[in-house]
Design a protein around this motif. Structure first.
Motif, mmCIF file in Angstrom:
data_model
loop_
_atom_site.group_PDB
_atom_site.id
_atom_site.type_symbol
_atom_site.label_atom_id
_atom_site.label_comp_id
_atom_site.label_asym_id
_atom_site.label_seq_id
_atom_site.Cartn_x
_atom_site.Cartn_y
_atom_site.Cartn_z
ATOM 1 N N ILE A 36 9.272 -6.888 7.581
ATOM 2 C CA ILE A 36 9.360 -7.683 8.803
ATOM 3 C C ILE A 36 9.034 -9.133 8.451
ATOM 4 O O ILE A 36 7.899 -9.457 8.112
ATOM 5 N N GLY A 37 10.021 -9.990 8.510
ATOM 6 C CA GLY A 37 9.815 -11.415 8.229
ATOM 7 C C GLY A 37 9.088 -12.090 9.378
ATOM 8 O O GLY A 37 8.851 -11.489 10.428
ATOM 9 N N ASN A 38 8.726 -13.338 9.211
ATOM 10 C CA ASN A 38 7.992 -14.095 10.227
ATOM 11 C C ASN A 38 6.806 -13.281 10.740
ATOM 12 O O ASN A 38 6.672 -13.024 11.934
ATOM 13 N N SER A 39 5.953 -12.868 9.798
ATOM 14 C CA SER A 39 4.885 -11.947 10.149
ATOM 15 C C SER A 39 3.689 -12.076 9.219
ATOM 16 O O SER A 39 3.746 -12.716 8.178
ATOM 17 N N LEU A 40 2.624 -11.388 9.616
ATOM 18 C CA LEU A 40 1.410 -11.286 8.820
ATOM 19 C C LEU A 40 0.831 -9.909 9.097
ATOM 20 O O LEU A 40 0.824 -9.455 10.242
ATOM 21 N N ALA A 41 0.355 -9.217 8.051
ATOM 22 C CA ALA A 41 -0.274 -7.912 8.241
ATOM 23 C C ALA A 41 -1.614 -7.870 7.530
ATOM 24 O O ALA A 41 -1.797 -8.490 6.486
ATOM 25 N N ILE A 42 -2.544 -7.135 8.135
ATOM 26 C CA ILE A 42 -3.817 -6.809 7.500
ATOM 27 C C ILE A 42 -3.796 -5.308 7.292
ATOM 28 O O ILE A 42 -3.663 -4.534 8.236
ATOM 29 N N ARG A 43 -3.907 -4.902 6.062
ATOM 30 C CA ARG A 43 -3.796 -3.493 5.678
ATOM 31 C C ARG A 43 -5.155 -2.808 5.706
ATOM 32 O O ARG A 43 -6.160 -3.361 5.268
ATOM 33 N N PHE A 44 -5.177 -1.565 6.204
ATOM 34 C CA PHE A 44 -6.322 -0.659 6.116
ATOM 35 C C PHE A 44 -5.754 0.609 5.488
ATOM 36 O O PHE A 44 -4.985 1.317 6.123
ATOM 37 N N ASP A 45 -6.107 0.901 4.234
ATOM 38 C CA ASP A 45 -5.369 1.932 3.511
ATOM 39 C C ASP A 45 -6.287 2.830 2.696
ATOM 40 O O ASP A 45 -7.241 2.357 2.076
ATOM 41 N N ILE A 46 -5.961 4.124 2.703
ATOM 42 C CA ILE A 46 -6.720 5.119 1.950
ATOM 43 C C ILE A 46 -5.872 5.760 0.859
ATOM 44 O O ILE A 46 -6.304 6.702 0.213
ATOM 45 N N HIS A 47 -4.660 5.259 0.640
ATOM 46 C CA HIS A 47 -3.756 5.817 -0.364
ATOM 47 C C HIS A 47 -3.585 4.860 -1.535
ATOM 48 O O HIS A 47 -3.426 3.660 -1.352
ATOM 49 N N ASN A 48 -3.574 5.418 -2.719
ATOM 50 C CA ASN A 48 -3.368 4.668 -3.945
ATOM 51 C C ASN A 48 -1.862 4.630 -4.224
ATOM 52 O O ASN A 48 -1.307 5.559 -4.780
ATOM 53 N N ASN A 49 -1.200 3.558 -3.810
ATOM 54 C CA ASN A 49 0.246 3.463 -3.955
ATOM 55 C C ASN A 49 0.680 2.843 -5.279
ATOM 56 O O ASN A 49 1.669 3.234 -5.849
ATOM 57 N N SER A 50 -0.064 1.860 -5.744
ATOM 58 C CA SER A 50 0.333 1.108 -6.940
ATOM 59 C C SER A 50 -0.829 0.910 -7.899
ATOM 60 O O SER A 50 -0.924 -0.108 -8.571
ATOM 61 N N GLY A 51 -1.759 1.870 -7.918
ATOM 62 C CA GLY A 51 -2.904 1.772 -8.813
ATOM 63 C C GLY A 51 -4.018 0.887 -8.287
ATOM 64 O O GLY A 51 -4.941 0.526 -9.012
ATOM 65 N N GLU A 52 -3.979 0.564 -6.986
ATOM 66 C CA GLU A 52 -4.950 -0.366 -6.410
ATOM 67 C C GLU A 52 -6.200 0.298 -5.861
ATOM 68 O O GLU A 52 -7.156 -0.378 -5.504
ATOM 69 N N GLY A 53 -6.237 1.623 -5.739
ATOM 70 C CA GLY A 53 -7.411 2.317 -5.236
ATOM 71 C C GLY A 53 -7.154 3.023 -3.922
ATOM 72 O O GLY A 53 -6.023 3.101 -3.450
ATOM 73 N N THR A 54 -8.249 3.517 -3.278
ATOM 74 C CA THR A 54 -8.094 4.360 -2.085
ATOM 75 C C THR A 54 -8.983 3.958 -0.906
ATOM 76 O O THR A 54 -9.161 4.736 0.022
ATOM 77 N N ASN A 55 -9.533 2.774 -0.904
ATOM 78 C CA ASN A 55 -10.410 2.326 0.190
ATOM 79 C C ASN A 55 -10.225 0.821 0.319
ATOM 80 O O ASN A 55 -11.047 0.043 -0.124
ATOM 81 N N LEU A 56 -9.121 0.424 0.942
ATOM 82 C CA LEU A 56 -8.619 -0.937 0.759
ATOM 83 C C LEU A 56 -8.310 -1.683 2.042
ATOM 84 O O LEU A 56 -8.009 -1.105 3.070
#
Length: 132
Positions: A36-56
């Motif tokens: 979605i262009g013209n946007s901003l998101a703040i992520r709350f995530d518990i899944h390790n999608n790209s090696g970044e961890g599980t509490n993000l």
């Protein structure tokens, strides 16, 4: 207030009520040309999608893939999958966004993201809500 049982993103966008981004690691928000262009998101995530961890968490402008970079919440003692109610105090002072408190443990996390929201969404008005 947020209870995270699956990943989600708090999204501010100017594409309209029917704006939908990619599913899966895109959180219904972002990723490549499908974001979605013209946007901003703040992520709350518990899944390790790209090696970044599980509490993000993390901040992602203009439909960017909400994976990397990510901010690990573990050092703050906020654990998104704990079952605790997590209050998302997203505030904006015209230049910075700020975040999170665990209502059960009183642990808190503050991240500041310098952003001009009106510039990112290309408007002084926008749609605000959660995607997942």
């Amino acid at each position: 207030m947020t209870v995270v049982s699956s990943p989600e993103a708090f999204t501010i966008q100017n594409k309209g009520l029917s704006a939908i981004g990619p599913t899966g690691s895109g959180l219904g928000y972002g990723g490549g040309t499908a974001g979605i262009g013209n946007s901003l998101a703040i992520r709350f995530d518990i899944h390790n999608n790209s090696g970044e961890g599980t509490n993000l968490t993390g901040f992602y402008p203009d439909g960017a893939s909400p994976t990397i970079p990510a901010i690990d919440l573990t050092p703050s003692n906020i654990v998104l999958i704990s079952g605790d109610v997590i209050h998302s105090h997203v505030s904006y002072d015209g230049a910075n966004l700020t975040l999170l408190t665990d209502a059960t443990t009183s642990a808190s996390f503050i991240a500041t993201y310098a952003v001009n929201i009106a510039s990112v969404v290309s408007s002084t008005t926008a749609y605000v809500g959660f995607t997942a």
